[in-house]
Design a protein around this motif. Structure first.
Motif, short mmCIF file in Angstrom:
data_model
loop_
_atom_site.label_atom_id
_atom_site.label_comp_id
_atom_site.label_asym_id
_atom_site.label_seq_id
_atom_site.Cartn_x
_atom_site.Cartn_y
_atom_site.Cartn_z
N UNK A 58 36.98 -25.63 23.97
CA UNK A 58 37.15 -24.27 25.11
C UNK A 58 38.44 -24.63 26.09
N UNK A 59 39.00 -26.22 25.68
CA UNK A 59 40.10 -25.88 26.68
C UNK A 59 40.99 -26.73 25.65
N UNK A 60 42.13 -26.84 25.14
CA UNK A 60 43.29 -27.53 24.90
C UNK A 60 44.25 -27.52 25.49
N UNK A 61 45.27 -28.98 25.49
CA UNK A 61 46.37 -29.32 25.81
C UNK A 61 46.91 -28.12 25.29
N UNK A 62 48.24 -28.18 26.87
CA UNK A 62 49.21 -27.09 26.79
C UNK A 62 50.21 -27.91 27.12
N UNK A 63 49.89 -28.93 27.22
CA UNK A 63 51.99 -29.85 27.63
C UNK A 63 51.25 -31.56 27.54
N UNK A 64 53.23 -32.01 27.27
CA UNK A 64 52.57 -33.40 26.69
C UNK A 64 54.23 -33.91 26.96
N UNK A 65 53.88 -35.49 27.77
CA UNK A 65 54.87 -36.48 27.59
C UNK A 65 55.45 -36.89 26.30
N UNK A 66 56.47 -37.54 26.58
CA UNK A 66 57.65 -37.85 25.07
C UNK A 66 56.55 -38.67 24.60
N UNK A 67 55.30 -39.65 25.34
CA UNK A 67 55.00 -40.23 24.13
C UNK A 67 53.45 -40.01 24.19
N UNK A 68 53.06 -38.65 23.97
CA UNK A 68 52.55 -37.87 23.80
C UNK A 68 50.85 -38.16 24.57
N UNK A 69 51.39 -38.40 25.98
CA UNK A 69 49.96 -38.18 26.67
C UNK A 69 50.01 -37.17 27.18
N UNK A 70 48.52 -35.97 27.35
CA UNK A 70 48.11 -34.80 27.88
C UNK A 70 48.57 -35.04 29.23
N UNK A 71 49.18 -33.45 29.49
CA UNK A 71 50.06 -33.47 31.07
C UNK A 71 49.00 -32.23 31.18
N UNK A 72 48.80 -31.25 30.43
CA UNK A 72 48.52 -29.76 31.16
C UNK A 72 47.11 -29.69 30.51
N UNK A 119 59.66 -36.57 31.33
CA UNK A 119 59.34 -34.98 31.01
C UNK A 119 58.13 -34.81 30.46
N UNK A 120 58.03 -33.26 30.42
CA UNK A 120 56.86 -32.49 29.63
C UNK A 120 57.60 -31.46 28.74
N UNK A 121 57.26 -31.54 27.52
CA UNK A 121 57.33 -30.27 26.66
C UNK A 121 55.38 -29.42 27.08
#
Ligand code: MN
Length: 294
Positions: free
Chosen positions: A239-253, A205-207
């Motif tokens: 200039x960038x930000x992480x906008x989605x995470x997997x449950x184990x804390x990996x940046x996904x977007x 999943x991603x949040x």
């Protein structure tokens, strides 16, 4: 004498302009080259007849040209291929880009594009973010790194939208001064397998960050995604930000909105669109194409 030559040149130019004007006014059919007479196989003739009956719509004639990096050496060309399919489904025109190390050519290419899509593939050379190579670093491709970093640099300068998939997300982060985890299993072990070996199934999943443009574009706060990576973003570039995470804390977007028209996914939305017409991920590509139209 010079006056006479000038007058002649003037008239010559006038005739040229007139001809150019007439060419423009003439219907496309009249200008089209005719094939030399030949008896064609019925199947080929039928195909040509079908082609000749087609005219692109106004929307298609003005569809944005979106460059896709394709320099992967490892043969994982499904990613650029699926990216092309997804861009077509979203109303854009994909333009696969062959690698070159000529900066003038890269500038000329980018000047004709309306958007840039960085695709998946090899690991980015850690020297580009000032780290020593990890023992589990995968294959790197210096030629591709150089080509894509140049594409990114020129595209950012022009202000055209830049989207990325997998390696593309990592490359965008590195290109702007960020760093990467070189091997998730050895550096950030977890129960989730980010490279299960099948892009056609859900891996995790991603949040999504509720206030992000990414969440607004996809229209969800939560999604099931595929996964095929052993690296990920470590320090996020300014200039960038992480906008989605997997449950184990990996940046996904990642995104650069509102200041920079940059968005990227660690997962592969292009596979979900190309294979399954996933409506959530189709919104992602539609947003990209609309951004490239502006
Ligand atoms: Mn993942």
């Amino acid at each position: 004498m010079i006056m006479r030559i000038n007058a002649f040149l003037y008239r010559f130019l006038l005739v040229l302009l007139l001809m150019a004007g007439l060419m423009q006014a003439m219907p496309a059919e009249a200008r089209r080259k005719k094939m030399p007479a030949a008896t064609l196989a019925p199947r080929l003739q039928a195909y040509y007849d079908k082609l000749d009956a087609c005219r692109p719509s106004k929307a298609l004639r003005h569809a944005p040209l979106i460059g896709i990096s394709t320099a992967s050496r490892s043969g994982s060309l499904t990613t650029p291929g699926y990216c092309g399919i997804s861009i077509i489904k979203a109303g854009g025109i994909p333009v696969p880009l062959a690698a070159t190390d000529d900066p003038a050519l890269i500038e000329a290419v980018v000047s004709r594009l309306d958007g840039l899509l960085m695709t998946g593939g090899e690991d980015v050379a850690p020297s580009y973010y000032g780290h020593e190579p990890h023992s589990q670093l995968g294959e790197v491709n210096d030629r591709r790194d150089d080509f894509e970093l140049a594409l990114f640099h020129k595209a950012l300068e022009r202000g055209i939208p830049i989207f990325g998939v997998c390696r593309g997300m990592q490359l965008i982060n590195v290109a702007m001064g960020g760093t990467l985890v070189q091997d998730i299993p050895s550096e950030k072990p977890s129960d989730i397998r980010h490279r299960p070996g099948n892009l056609s199934v859900c891996a995790h999943d991603i949040d999504l960050e509720p206030d992000s443009r990414s969440a607004r574009v996809l229209g969800v706060k939560h999604a099931e995604v595929n996964s095929s990576h052993h690296q990920c973003v470590l320090d996020v570039a300014p200039g960038l930000k992480v906008t989605a995470w997997s449950p184990d804390g990996i940046p996904e977007m990642l995104e650069g909105y509102p200041d920079l028209r940059i968005m990227a996914t660690q997962y592969h939305p292009e596979v979900m669109v190309a294979e399954k017409d996933d409506p959530t991920m189709l919104r992602y590509f539609r947003f990209f194409v609309e951004e490239c139209r502006k």
